[in-house]
Design a protein around this motif. Structure first.
Motif, PDB file in Angstrom:
ATOM      1  N   GLU A  41       4.378   6.277   7.088  1.00 55.14           N
ATOM      2  CA  GLU A  41       4.560   5.965   5.674  1.00 55.14           C
ATOM      3  C   GLU A  41       5.790   6.673   5.112  1.00 55.14           C
ATOM      4  O   GLU A  41       6.524   6.111   4.290  1.00 55.14           O
ATOM      5  N   GLN A  46       6.836   4.001   1.770  1.00 53.22           N
ATOM      6  CA  GLN A  46       5.788   3.326   1.001  1.00 53.22           C
ATOM      7  C   GLN A  46       4.433   3.605   1.637  1.00 53.22           C
ATOM      8  O   GLN A  46       4.327   3.735   2.864  1.00 53.22           O
ATOM      9  N   ALA A  61       2.223  -3.490   0.988  1.00 57.35           N
ATOM     10  CA  ALA A  61       3.255  -3.134   1.968  1.00 57.35           C
ATOM     11  C   ALA A  61       2.660  -3.071   3.367  1.00 57.35           C
ATOM     12  O   ALA A  61       3.298  -3.474   4.350  1.00 57.35           O
TER      13      ALA A  61
END
Length: 308
Positions: A41, A46, A61
């Motif tokens: 991440e 994100q 995402a």
């Protein structure tokens, strides 16, 4: 550059929805798995997962990235497999089954280079005029004509145009046909009863003409015997243009192309081999055969799509 362990961790948690279950399936500590997800991440900038009730759910995402993640993992697996195959030695025993029409005029001479390239390989070469269910699961088959129903994977290498041929002395005695309708009354050399139900000849401008050859007094079951009978002046017959031209180069006075603008149905030349992952020795032989195709095959005229 993405870390493979991070991608695998994300893909597995997407599937299980649980850090605990995925950690158990991947054989790592739960804290290690959590750290890998966090690192991924961070790289992407994100959040990919969020906790909802007792389950981890993907963010928007995460859903978008998941498809790309699976592709990256699959691509990495293919890369490892390709490298493993390079390390795998081409050695041991391998069986190659070849249609008799292609054995002497192409495959057997070409194999000298393959054997020299792989000295640890023991190759069993078998010729056949019919493809049977006895073809071994580890065999590679080179076939001329329609192989019919088989459990092997089929790869068409080329389609060989075919034409009508006769010996010059035969034509001197019986006349040279100028059109397919002139074939009535000519003697015919039949291969495996192929012309029993009629023969279609195609012309680039005149289209298709259906020929009904007379009953053949001489029927043969091998293409080379067929070529021999035509070259001895027994009558007319259909041969692959490539094969007939090879014979004409060696013996210019044996064969004459009749009705050169008319073609019979083309005959496929195929590679047949097992489905699924293949040993390196098998893929090496297939690669060699593709590369060793006669150069004349690439310069043949377009094959007429005629059904015989």
């Amino acid at each position: 550059m993405h870390d493979a362990d991070e991608l695998i961790a994300f893909a597995d948690v997407m599937d299980s929805g649980s850090l605990t279950l995925s950690a158990r399936r991947l054989g790592v500590a739960k804290s290690t798995l959590s750290r890998r997800l966090q690192q991924l991440e961070t790289r992407l900038g994100q959040p990919l997962m969020r906790r909802q009730s007792n389950r981890l759910e993907p963010t928007e995402a995460g859903r978008v990235f998941h498809d790309y993640c699976l592709r990256l993992i699959a691509l990495a697996d293919k890369g490892r497999q390709a490298l493993d195959e390079l390390r795998e030695e081409v050695s041991g025993e391998l069986t190659l089954e070849v249609h008799e029409a292609l054995a002497r005029c192409w495959v057997a001479p070409a194999l000298d280079a393959f054997m020299a390239r792989h000295p640890g390989l023991q190759l069993n070469l078998h010729t056949r005029d019919r493809l049977t269910s006895e073809a071994a699961s580890q065999s590679v088959v080179v076939w001329y004509g329609d192989p019919g129903e088989t459990s092997l994977r089929q790869e068409t290498m080329t389609r060989l145009p075919r034409g009508l041929y006769a010996h010059p002395d035969y034509l001197a005695r019986h006349g040279t046909p100028a059109h397919p309708r002139d074939l009535d009354g000519h003697a015919w050399i039949d291969l495996l009863g192929e012309a029993k139900s009629g023969l279609a000849l195609r012309h680039p401008r005149e289209g298709v003409h259906d020929v009904c050859p007379p009953g053949s007094r001489l029927r043969v079951d091998r293409l080379l015997l067929h070529s021999d009978a035509i070259a001895r002046g027994h009558g007319l017959g259909v041969l692959p243009v490539w094969m007939a031209e090879l014979r004409r180069q060696a013996h210019p006075d044996q064969l004459v192309r009749c009705l050169p603008e008319w073609q019979a149905s083309a005959a496929p030349v195929s590679l047949l081999y097992p489905h699924g992952h293949l040993p390196r020795k098998v893929t090496a032989l297939l690669e060699f055969l593709r590369e060793a195709c006669p150069a004349a095959w690439t310069t043949l005229p377009a094959a007429a799509p005629v059904e015989a």
